[in-house]
Design a protein around this motif. Structure first.
Motif, PDB file in Angstrom:
ATOM      1  N   TYR A  10       0.856  -1.192   0.000  1.00 53.39           N
ATOM      2  CA  TYR A  10       0.000   0.000   0.000  1.00 53.39           C
ATOM      3  C   TYR A  10       0.893   1.243   0.000  1.00 53.39           C
ATOM      4  O   TYR A  10       1.711   1.418   0.909  1.00 53.39           O
ATOM      5  CB  TYR A  10      -0.887   0.026   1.249  1.00 53.39           C
ATOM      6  CG  TYR A  10      -1.876  -1.108   1.383  1.00 53.39           C
ATOM      7  CD1 TYR A  10      -3.237  -0.885   1.205  1.00 53.39           C
ATOM      8  CD2 TYR A  10      -1.462  -2.394   1.736  1.00 53.39           C
ATOM      9  CE1 TYR A  10      -4.169  -1.910   1.363  1.00 53.39           C
ATOM     10  CE2 TYR A  10      -2.379  -3.426   1.890  1.00 53.39           C
ATOM     11  CZ  TYR A  10      -3.731  -3.175   1.701  1.00 53.39           C
ATOM     12  OH  TYR A  10      -4.642  -4.192   1.858  1.00 53.39           O
ATOM     13  N   ARG A  33      -0.056   8.290   1.275  1.00 54.24           N
ATOM     14  CA  ARG A  33      -0.991   9.295   0.772  1.00 54.24           C
ATOM     15  C   ARG A  33      -0.308  10.135  -0.302  1.00 54.24           C
ATOM     16  O   ARG A  33       0.769  10.679  -0.093  1.00 54.24           O
ATOM     17  CB  ARG A  33      -1.465  10.194   1.915  1.00 54.24           C
ATOM     18  CG  ARG A  33      -2.593  11.137   1.522  1.00 54.24           C
ATOM     19  CD  ARG A  33      -3.067  11.952   2.720  1.00 54.24           C
ATOM     20  NE  ARG A  33      -4.368  12.562   2.458  1.00 54.24           N
ATOM     21  CZ  ARG A  33      -4.535  13.717   1.829  1.00 54.24           C
ATOM     22  NH1 ARG A  33      -3.461  14.380   1.389  1.00 54.24           N
ATOM     23  NH2 ARG A  33      -5.732  14.201   1.625  1.00 54.24           N
ATOM     24  N   ASN A  76      -1.289  -1.902  -4.799  1.00 55.00           N
ATOM     25  CA  ASN A  76      -2.654  -1.405  -4.958  1.00 55.00           C
ATOM     26  C   ASN A  76      -2.685   0.104  -5.137  1.00 55.00           C
ATOM     27  O   ASN A  76      -1.775   0.819  -4.713  1.00 55.00           O
ATOM     28  CB  ASN A  76      -3.492  -1.759  -3.721  1.00 55.00           C
ATOM     29  CG  ASN A  76      -3.812  -3.226  -3.652  1.00 55.00           C
ATOM     30  OD1 ASN A  76      -4.466  -3.761  -4.526  1.00 55.00           O
ATOM     31  ND2 ASN A  76      -3.335  -3.895  -2.607  1.00 55.00           N
ATOM     32  N   GLY A  86      -4.672   3.640  -4.176  1.00 60.15           N
ATOM     33  CA  GLY A  86      -5.517   4.146  -3.110  1.00 60.15           C
ATOM     34  C   GLY A  86      -6.966   4.292  -3.516  1.00 60.15           C
ATOM     35  O   GLY A  86      -7.308   4.362  -4.700  1.00 60.15           O
ATOM     36  N   CYS A  87      -7.834   4.373  -2.514  1.00 66.07           N
ATOM     37  CA  CYS A  87      -9.275   4.390  -2.762  1.00 66.07           C
ATOM     38  C   CYS A  87      -9.761   5.724  -3.346  1.00 66.07           C
ATOM     39  O   CYS A  87     -10.724   5.761  -4.109  1.00 66.07           O
ATOM     40  CB  CYS A  87     -10.034   4.129  -1.455  1.00 66.07           C
ATOM     41  SG  CYS A  87      -9.501   2.672  -0.552  1.00 66.07           S
ATOM     42  N   THR A 116      -5.088   8.370  -2.345  1.00 64.69           N
ATOM     43  CA  THR A 116      -5.009   8.299  -0.893  1.00 64.69           C
ATOM     44  C   THR A 116      -5.916   7.180  -0.401  1.00 64.69           C
ATOM     45  O   THR A 116      -6.822   6.732  -1.118  1.00 64.69           O
ATOM     46  CB  THR A 116      -5.437   9.644  -0.267  1.00 64.69           C
ATOM     47  OG1 THR A 116      -5.486   9.498   1.154  1.00 64.69           O
ATOM     48  CG2 THR A 116      -6.810  10.067  -0.739  1.00 64.69           C
ATOM     49  N   TRP A 117      -5.647   6.714   0.828  1.00 62.85           N
ATOM     50  CA  TRP A 117      -6.495   5.692   1.443  1.00 62.85           C
ATOM     51  C   TRP A 117      -7.518   6.316   2.384  1.00 62.85           C
ATOM     52  O   TRP A 117      -8.150   5.625   3.176  1.00 62.85           O
ATOM     53  CB  TRP A 117      -5.616   4.685   2.197  1.00 62.85           C
ATOM     54  CG  TRP A 117      -4.696   3.936   1.286  1.00 62.85           C
ATOM     55  CD1 TRP A 117      -3.384   4.190   1.056  1.00 62.85           C
ATOM     56  CD2 TRP A 117      -5.044   2.830   0.457  1.00 62.85           C
ATOM     57  NE1 TRP A 117      -2.883   3.318   0.130  1.00 62.85           N
ATOM     58  CE2 TRP A 117      -3.891   2.455  -0.254  1.00 62.85           C
ATOM     59  CE3 TRP A 117      -6.222   2.109   0.238  1.00 62.85           C
ATOM     60  CZ2 TRP A 117      -3.866   1.412  -1.163  1.00 62.85           C
ATOM     61  CZ3 TRP A 117      -6.205   1.061  -0.670  1.00 62.85           C
ATOM     62  CH2 TRP A 117      -5.042   0.720  -1.359  1.00 62.85           C
ATOM     63  N   ILE A 142      -8.795   6.237   7.634  1.00 64.45           N
ATOM     64  CA  ILE A 142      -8.484   5.280   6.580  1.00 64.45           C
ATOM     65  C   ILE A 142      -9.743   4.517   6.172  1.00 64.45           C
ATOM     66  O   ILE A 142     -10.529   4.088   7.020  1.00 64.45           O
ATOM     67  CB  ILE A 142      -7.388   4.314   7.045  1.00 64.45           C
ATOM     68  CG1 ILE A 142      -6.063   5.076   7.200  1.00 64.45           C
ATOM     69  CG2 ILE A 142      -7.216   3.151   6.073  1.00 64.45           C
ATOM     70  CD1 ILE A 142      -4.949   4.261   7.784  1.00 64.45           C
ATOM     71  N   ASP A 143      -9.915   4.353   4.882  1.00 62.86           N
ATOM     72  CA  ASP A 143     -11.037   3.582   4.342  1.00 62.86           C
ATOM     73  C   ASP A 143     -10.725   2.102   4.550  1.00 62.86           C
ATOM     74  O   ASP A 143     -10.131   1.441   3.702  1.00 62.86           O
ATOM     75  CB  ASP A 143     -11.226   3.898   2.864  1.00 62.86           C
ATOM     76  CG  ASP A 143     -12.448   3.198   2.263  1.00 62.86           C
ATOM     77  OD1 ASP A 143     -12.998   2.293   2.930  1.00 62.86           O
ATOM     78  OD2 ASP A 143     -12.822   3.534   1.129  1.00 62.86           O
ATOM     79  N   ALA A 153      -9.409  -0.747   1.986  1.00 65.56           N
ATOM     80  CA  ALA A 153      -8.095  -1.354   2.184  1.00 65.56           C
ATOM     81  C   ALA A 153      -8.186  -2.873   2.203  1.00 65.56           C
ATOM     82  O   ALA A 153      -7.348  -3.564   1.615  1.00 65.56           O
ATOM     83  CB  ALA A 153      -7.488  -0.844   3.493  1.00 65.56           C
ATOM     84  N   GLY A 169      -0.229   4.283   3.923  1.00 65.55           N
ATOM     85  CA  GLY A 169      -0.375   2.928   3.395  1.00 65.55           C
ATOM     86  C   GLY A 169      -0.009   1.870   4.408  1.00 65.55           C
ATOM     87  O   GLY A 169      -0.582   0.775   4.427  1.00 65.55           O
ATOM     88  N   ALA A 197      -3.056   1.410   6.474  1.00 70.51           N
ATOM     89  CA  ALA A 197      -4.043   0.578   5.781  1.00 70.51           C
ATOM     90  C   ALA A 197      -3.643  -0.887   5.830  1.00 70.51           C
ATOM     91  O   ALA A 197      -4.478  -1.781   6.042  1.00 70.51           O
ATOM     92  CB  ALA A 197      -4.178   1.046   4.330  1.00 70.51           C
TER      93      ALA A 197
END
Length: 675
Positions: free
Chosen positions: A479, A482, A507, A509-510, A520-521, A538-539, A543, A573, A576
């Motif tokens: 991960y 940001r 991956n 970020g969302c 970013t996550w 954090i999502d 994640a 990351g 996450a």
């Protein structure tokens, strides 16, 4: 003057002498792509752990750095004095014998040269020593940072250089001089003049290796030369490609394949050049390591070549010799934003000094942009690109500066590199005012199209070429921090994956960051204007989904070893990755975390989850402002039952440490180890 074949004879004699001295030089058919053992590169552990009498370490870093810290017993050498002497008088054997002796070198004891990690300056001194008869001399792979990482604490000392007892260095007979010879301008000129036709009867036309950057090769970056471009017929292979992500010279077999792929033939001599002889010295070292036996260094290099109007020069894109009107660069967009600490893979050896230099250069770039001084801003971004070679934002900014100066080709080159390193906002490229005059160029359209393709790439998968796909393979799901993206972030994980044999999935970020080609996550509800709003944490759902999808992607390439799936990350990351790992029960083997960043709300979850049998390694820089928070998380993990290991990195902040490769290998061995 025709190219002399005498280098081959001296090379064979020198190699024979090394074999008599016990150097490991294998029998090798130069026409076959076979691994070749190292002969002139010293690996740090072998240097720092060598029994007495240990090799004499010649440290050529700036004196202030030497005084701050060096290996006990190392001798400081004034590199600038040697460079000046080489430029003024490269042939005086008596003068060089005295100079070498004054450095404490007698020609009988082994010598290891170390620089600050750039490798080129150590290679330069290596070239000078071996060319004047020093037989047992090697370059410390990775320079002083790598030696420091491999040394025990009692071997590191500080203080000024100690007086050196001069030694008698007896220059050998001419036939016993180094395996890499001196090439002259006329040697290169003969190659250039015959590049369009057949080689002179009875001779083999050498190959010219241009080890400079692409901008220098194409003529965009003049480096104070009166003319820009390259020697006709030269093969371009930048010296930076010879080094891995840790800044260390690649293995011999890998170097050999790289040279063969670039178009070099083992059956023909190689003449390497750069701007002033340092990068080409590293190129010759790499060629010898790769098993190419007839190699020489045009030490005068392009600095000398460009000043002689009788020497032909070609520029990429023009097909003819040409002059450039002003200095330019070939390296690295939106002003005002700063690269994230985890946005892309970065050169190793980052420390507080590196951070200060980066911040200063970034401030200079923004100040110059505000004053509309595009040339000065471009120069600042060029310096930044050297500090962050794979940072897409720096290259994008440099492309903008070139475009503002109406230098289309350098602008398009920098833009293409920005995209390949992860700039994936095609809309921002099209809307950028600086690029308005480039819209009709096919390369501009290609960059926009490629950026759009990258924006759809949510995961990148790397499978080491030597991995046995018939056996279950471990998987590392990584991960980024940001403001990062998969394209740049992948670079920092590949070397360890090659060494230990596992698949890497990176991956995306969302949540995208506006006009930045980065992600970013965060859970960031949209603001009124549609841009990401204030992050809420954090999502965690995103994640966890990213980990599931990453493992599924790996299964498309290999059989996954389900007991050895590891999550890793940097900064946000890392947060996450940690949340996903501790909430996954026994699905994951462990987590590798650098400069962990967790919002307060996310930190509270750690005590309520069951880490199970997780092995977790947390790295924090000594100067990282989140250090105490990371230590607290490590303690909580240990109390919850996880096998957590916290390691403090001396003199480092939140940036990638100079010895990241070694630390990553240690951590992954610990996590992947079977009981």
């Amino acid at each position: 003057m025709p190219y002399s074949r005498s280098i081959s004879i001296s090379s064979r004699i020198a190699l024979a002498l090394l074999m008599m001295a016990g150097a490991a030089i294998p029998a090798c058919d130069a026409r076959r792509n076979e691994p070749v053992a190292r002969t002139f590169v010293a690996e740090p552990p072998a240097v720092t752990a060598a029994p007495e009498p240990a090799p004499l370490v010649i440290d050529i870093r700036p004196r202030a750095e030497f005084e701050r810290e060096h290996l006990r017993g190392a001798v400081w050498l004034d590199r600038a004095e040697w460079v000046a002497a080489a430029s003024a008088d490269s042939e005086s054997q008596d003068g060089w014998a005295a100079r070498i002796g004054r450095a404490g070198i007698d020609g009988k004891s082994p010598v290891v040269i170390c620089d600050g990690g750039e490798m080129t300056e150590a290679a330069r001194v290596w070239f000078l020593l071996q060319s004047h008869g020093m037989q047992d001399v090697r370059v410390a792979n990775g320079g002083y940072p790598a030696l420091r990482a491999a040394a025990s604490a009692d071997r590191l000392v500080s203080g000024p250089p100690q007086p050196v007892e001069p030694r008698r260095f007896d220059p050998p007979r001419a036939k016993q001089r180094g395996v890499v010879g001196w090439a002259k301008k006329d040697d290169v000129k003969a190659v250039a003049q015959s590049s369009a036709g057949a080689a002179p009867s009875g001779s083999v036309r050498p190959q010219v290796w241009d080890a400079r950057t692409r901008g220098e090769f194409e003529g965009a970056d003049l480096r104070k030369n009166p003319r820009g471009g390259h020697v006709p017929g030269a093969i371009h292979l930048p010296h930076a490609d010879l080094l891995d992500e840790r800044g260390m010279l690649r293995p011999a077999a890998e170097l050999r394949q790289m040279l063969l792929t670039a178009g070099f033939s083992p059956d023909r001599p190689i003449i390497a050049h750069c701007q002033s002889g340092g990068r080409s010295a590293l190129a010759t070292l790499a060629a010898i390591e790769a098993g190419f036996g007839e190699v020489s260094n045009y030490y005068g290099s392009f600095s000398e070549w460009s000043r002689d109007e009788s020497c032909p020069v070609e520029r990429s894109g023009s097909g003819a010799a040409a002059k450039s009107s002003e200095p330019a660069t070939d390296r690295p967009a939106t002003g005002g934003a700063s690269p994230s600490s985890g946005g892309a893979a970065r050169e190793p050896r980052r420390d507080s000094e590196w951070k200060q230099t980066f911040d200063r250069r970034w401030g200079e770039a923004l100040e110059a942009e505000a004053a509309r001084d595009w040339r000065r801003a471009a120069e600042a971004y060029e310096h930044l690109s050297a500090l962050t070679p794979t940072e897409c934002l720096v290259r994008y900014n440099l492309a903008r500066m070139y475009a503002y100066m109406d230098e289309a080709r350098p602008a398009l080159n920098a833009l293409a590199e920005a995209v390949e390193y992860g700039w994936c906002d095609g809309i921002a490229i099209v809307k950028e005012p600086a690029f308005a005059r480039l819209h009709n160029d096919r390369d501009f359209a290609r960059a926009v199209r490629r950026a759009s393709e990258i924006s759809d790439e949510r995961q990148l998968v790397y499978v080491p070429p030597t991995l046995d796909r018939e056996k279950p393979a471990p998987v590392l799901v990584a991960y980024h921090d940001r403001g990062g993206n998969p394209q740049g972030f992948m670079q920092m994980w590949r070397a360890a994956a090659d060494a230990l044999g596992y698949v890497v999935v990176v991956n995306r970020g969302c949540t995208p960051l506006a006009s930045c080609g980065a992600f970013t996550w965060d859970i960031s509800p949209p603001a009124v204007d549609g841009s990401p709003g204030t992050p809420l944490g954090i999502d965690t759902v995103g994640a966890r989904r990213a980990a599931d999808v990453g493992v599924a992607m790996a299964r498309q390439h290999v059989t996954v070893d389900d007991e050895r799936i590891v999550l890793a990350g940097v900064g946000q990351g890392a947060g996450a990755a940690l949340i996903t790992a501790i909430s996954g029960g026994r699905r994951y083997a462990g987590a590798l975390l650098l400069s962990l960043h967790l919002p307060d709300a996310d930190q509270l979850r750690i005590a309520t989850e069951e880490p199970g049998t997780l092995r977790i390694v947390l790295y924090s820089g000594e100067l990282d402002r989140r250090r105490e928070s990371i230590e607290r998380v490590a303690d909580e993990l240990g109390q919850s039952g996880a096998n957590a290991r916290f390691e403090l990195i001396p003199q480092a902040g939140s940036e990638l440490p100079h010895d990241w490769g070694k630390r990553q290998l240690d951590a992954m061995r610990f996590i992947l180890r079977r009981e």
